[in-house]
Write a protein that holds these residues in place. Structure first.
Motif, PDB file in Angstrom:
ATOM      1  N   GLY A   1      13.392  -7.579  -6.613  1.00 46.09           N
ATOM      2  CA  GLY A   1      12.743  -7.170  -7.856  1.00 46.09           C
ATOM      3  C   GLY A   1      11.409  -7.810  -8.165  1.00 46.09           C
ATOM      4  N   ALA A   2      10.958  -8.747  -7.350  1.00 48.42           N
ATOM      5  CA  ALA A   2       9.663  -9.393  -7.619  1.00 48.42           C
ATOM      6  C   ALA A   2       8.506  -8.454  -7.307  1.00 48.42           C
ATOM      7  CB  ALA A   2       9.526 -10.667  -6.794  1.00 48.42           C
ATOM      8  N   LYS A   3       7.447  -8.620  -8.058  1.00 46.36           N
ATOM      9  CA  LYS A   3       6.166  -8.001  -7.715  1.00 46.36           C
ATOM     10  C   LYS A   3       5.530  -8.947  -6.705  1.00 46.36           C
ATOM     11  CE  LYS A   3       5.809  -6.504 -12.468  1.00 46.36           C
ATOM     12  NZ  LYS A   3       5.191  -6.806 -13.757  1.00 46.36           N
ATOM     13  N   VAL A   4       5.129  -8.428  -5.546  1.00 45.65           N
ATOM     14  CA  VAL A   4       4.657  -9.315  -4.496  1.00 45.65           C
ATOM     15  C   VAL A   4       3.179  -9.106  -4.201  1.00 45.65           C
ATOM     16  CG1 VAL A   4       6.927  -9.597  -3.437  1.00 45.65           C
ATOM     17  CG2 VAL A   4       5.444  -7.758  -2.667  1.00 45.65           C
TER      18      VAL A   4
ATOM     19  N   CYS B   1      -2.088  -6.091   5.862  1.00 48.38           N
ATOM     20  CA  CYS B   1      -1.455  -6.312   4.560  1.00 48.38           C
ATOM     21  C   CYS B   1      -1.069  -4.982   3.918  1.00 48.38           C
ATOM     22  CB  CYS B   1      -2.391  -7.078   3.635  1.00 48.38           C
ATOM     23  SG  CYS B   1      -2.731  -8.772   4.135  1.00 48.38           S
ATOM     24  N   GLU B   2      -1.966  -4.006   4.010  1.00 51.75           N
ATOM     25  CA  GLU B   2      -1.705  -2.690   3.411  1.00 51.75           C
ATOM     26  C   GLU B   2      -0.475  -2.041   4.034  1.00 51.75           C
ATOM     27  OE1 GLU B   2      -2.717  -1.255   0.769  1.00 51.75           O
ATOM     28  OE2 GLU B   2      -4.526  -2.385   0.311  1.00 51.75           O
ATOM     29  N   GLU B   3      -0.298  -2.214   5.335  1.00 48.25           N
ATOM     30  CA  GLU B   3       0.878  -1.647   6.007  1.00 48.25           C
ATOM     31  C   GLU B   3       2.164  -2.207   5.400  1.00 48.25           C
ATOM     32  OE1 GLU B   3       3.098  -2.088  10.273  1.00 48.25           O
ATOM     33  OE2 GLU B   3       0.903  -1.993  10.316  1.00 48.25           O
TER      34      GLU B   3
ATOM     35  N   ARG C   1       6.273  -0.461  -1.154  1.00 44.27           N
ATOM     36  CA  ARG C   1       6.173   0.604  -2.165  1.00 44.27           C
ATOM     37  C   ARG C   1       7.066   1.789  -1.812  1.00 44.27           C
ATOM     38  NH1 ARG C   1       0.224  -0.104  -1.256  1.00 44.27           N
ATOM     39  NH2 ARG C   1      -0.340  -1.882  -2.558  1.00 44.27           N
ATOM     40  N   ALA C   2       7.147   2.129  -0.524  1.00 39.18           N
ATOM     41  CA  ALA C   2       7.983   3.254  -0.079  1.00 39.18           C
ATOM     42  C   ALA C   2       9.459   3.015  -0.387  1.00 39.18           C
ATOM     43  CB  ALA C   2       7.788   3.498   1.418  1.00 39.18           C
ATOM     44  N   HIS C   3       9.838   1.750  -0.506  1.00 39.72           N
ATOM     45  CA  HIS C   3      11.225   1.406  -0.833  1.00 39.72           C
ATOM     46  C   HIS C   3      11.394   1.074  -2.318  1.00 39.72           C
ATOM     47  CE1 HIS C   3      11.487   0.974   3.578  1.00 39.72           C
ATOM     48  NE2 HIS C   3      12.729   1.403   3.361  1.00 39.72           N
ATOM     49  N   GLY C   4      10.415   1.447  -3.136  1.00 40.13           N
ATOM     50  CA  GLY C   4      10.530   1.279  -4.585  1.00 40.13           C
ATOM     51  C   GLY C   4      10.036  -0.036  -5.135  1.00 40.13           C
TER      52      GLY C   4
ATOM     53  N   GLU D   1       7.051  -3.166  -5.817  1.00 36.25           N
ATOM     54  CA  GLU D   1       5.667  -3.243  -6.270  1.00 36.25           C
ATOM     55  C   GLU D   1       4.943  -4.306  -5.447  1.00 36.25           C
ATOM     56  OE1 GLU D   1       2.985  -3.803 -10.301  1.00 36.25           O
ATOM     57  OE2 GLU D   1       5.122  -3.351 -10.486  1.00 36.25           O
ATOM     58  N   ALA D   2       3.816  -3.897  -4.850  1.00 35.22           N
ATOM     59  CA  ALA D   2       3.057  -4.812  -3.988  1.00 35.22           C
ATOM     60  C   ALA D   2       1.574  -4.611  -4.197  1.00 35.22           C
ATOM     61  CB  ALA D   2       3.418  -4.570  -2.526  1.00 35.22           C
ATOM     62  N   HIS D   3       0.853  -5.703  -4.138  1.00 37.27           N
ATOM     63  CA  HIS D   3      -0.606  -5.722  -4.269  1.00 37.27           C
ATOM     64  C   HIS D   3      -1.155  -6.519  -3.086  1.00 37.27           C
ATOM     65  CE1 HIS D   3      -4.448  -5.618  -6.332  1.00 37.27           C
ATOM     66  NE2 HIS D   3      -4.552  -6.927  -6.227  1.00 37.27           N
ATOM     67  N   VAL D   4      -2.282  -6.108  -2.553  1.00 37.95           N
ATOM     68  CA  VAL D   4      -2.884  -6.766  -1.395  1.00 37.95           C
ATOM     69  C   VAL D   4      -4.105  -7.569  -1.816  1.00 37.95           C
ATOM     70  CG1 VAL D   4      -4.146  -6.350   0.757  1.00 37.95           C
ATOM     71  CG2 VAL D   4      -2.051  -5.078   0.276  1.00 37.95           C
ATOM     72  N   ILE D   5      -4.153  -8.827  -1.376  1.00 38.50           N
ATOM     73  CA  ILE D   5      -5.344  -9.665  -1.521  1.00 38.50           C
ATOM     74  C   ILE D   5      -5.531 -10.396  -0.195  1.00 38.50           C
ATOM     75  CG2 ILE D   5      -6.507 -11.531  -2.754  1.00 38.50           C
ATOM     76  CD1 ILE D   5      -4.699 -10.936  -5.171  1.00 38.50           C
ATOM     77  N   PRO D   6      -6.479  -9.936   0.629  1.00 39.07           N
ATOM     78  CA  PRO D   6      -6.724 -10.635   1.898  1.00 39.07           C
ATOM     79  C   PRO D   6      -7.191 -12.067   1.639  1.00 39.07           C
ATOM     80  CG  PRO D   6      -7.807  -8.498   1.868  1.00 39.07           C
ATOM     81  CD  PRO D   6      -7.337  -8.769   0.473  1.00 39.07           C
ATOM     82  N   CYS D   7      -6.795 -12.984   2.516  1.00 40.98           N
ATOM     83  CA  CYS D   7      -7.166 -14.386   2.335  1.00 40.98           C
ATOM     84  C   CYS D   7      -7.090 -15.117   3.666  1.00 40.98           C
ATOM     85  CB  CYS D   7      -6.220 -15.044   1.339  1.00 40.98           C
ATOM     86  SG  CYS D   7      -6.475 -16.827   1.130  1.00 40.98           S
ATOM     87  N   ASN D   8      -8.165 -15.787   4.002  1.00 44.39           N
ATOM     88  CA  ASN D   8      -8.163 -16.732   5.113  1.00 44.39           C
ATOM     89  C   ASN D   8      -7.889 -18.093   4.487  1.00 44.39           C
ATOM     90  OD1 ASN D   8      -8.911 -18.698   7.021  1.00 44.39           O
ATOM     91  ND2 ASN D   8     -10.321 -17.282   8.027  1.00 44.39           N
ATOM     92  N   ILE D   9      -6.724 -18.650   4.768  1.00 41.74           N
ATOM     93  CA  ILE D   9      -6.307 -19.886   4.100  1.00 41.74           C
ATOM     94  C   ILE D   9      -7.185 -21.092   4.412  1.00 41.74           C
ATOM     95  CG2 ILE D   9      -3.896 -19.230   3.767  1.00 41.74           C
ATOM     96  CD1 ILE D   9      -3.337 -21.035   6.324  1.00 41.74           C
TER      97      ILE D   9
END
Length: 180
Positions: free
Chosen positions: A34-37, A47-49, A55-58, A60-68
């Protein structure tokens, strides 16, 4: 019926290195609970993949690229998650590098510095951005993914093992400082 004790509905999780492996599995599981990731790694496409699968499994996900290894990108990751979702409740420090395989006495300064900066310093940066707001709210979770390599010696990944031993110490020290 007893409610699921692992229900993370309404929680926001940031997972570094979540385009594959342990990070991806962590992001997918947290989303199932249930977390928004926030999916993050160096390559936005990867990341988008992962986000699209969630999302396809219901979920919520947001993408933020990051080089640590880049402080500005680490700061932007946490700031972007807060901008998108309002806060960070769960931080999973998973991303790590290992550019050197071989005896410790042959490692270049550059390779050693890259391992320590990416695998340890970046986790400190992430925690410095995420923990104070968690503490102000009185709740939050930080997971620093380490390795058995931090407990055992190796003839080929010794520097990586040193960084993972440092992650154990980082986690214990942060728990002592912020746990209460």
């Amino acid at each position: 019926m007893t409610p699921n004790p692992f229900n993370l509905a309404g929680q926001v999780a940031v997972i570094t290195g979540s385009s594959r492996g342990i990070g991806r599995a962590s992001a997918e599981l947290l989303a199932q609970l249930g977390a928004k990731v926030v999916i993050s790694s160096r390559k936005a496409e990867a990341c988008e993949e992962v986000a699209n699968g969630i999302r396809a499994h219901g979920g919520e996900a947001h993408v933020i690229p990051c080089n640590i290894s880049r402080r500005a990108e680490v700061d932007a990751l946490i700031e972007g998650a807060v901008k998108q979702y309002g806060q960070v409740d769960i931080l999973v420090c998973n991303a790590a590098v290992n550019p050197y395989y071989g005896p410790l006495l042959d490692i270049s300064d550059e390779a050693f510095d890259k391992i320590m900066a990416s695998n340890v310093k970046s986790n400190l940066w992430l925690c410095a951005k995420a923990i104070p707001p968690m503490a102000a709210r009185g709740k939050g979770s930080v997971i620093i993914v380490s390795s058995i390599g931090g407990l055992r010696g190796s003839t080929v990944i010794g520097a990586y093992g040193i960084s993972k031993a440092a992650d154990f110490a980082l986690c214990r020290s942060l728990a002592g400082e912020w746990g209460p």
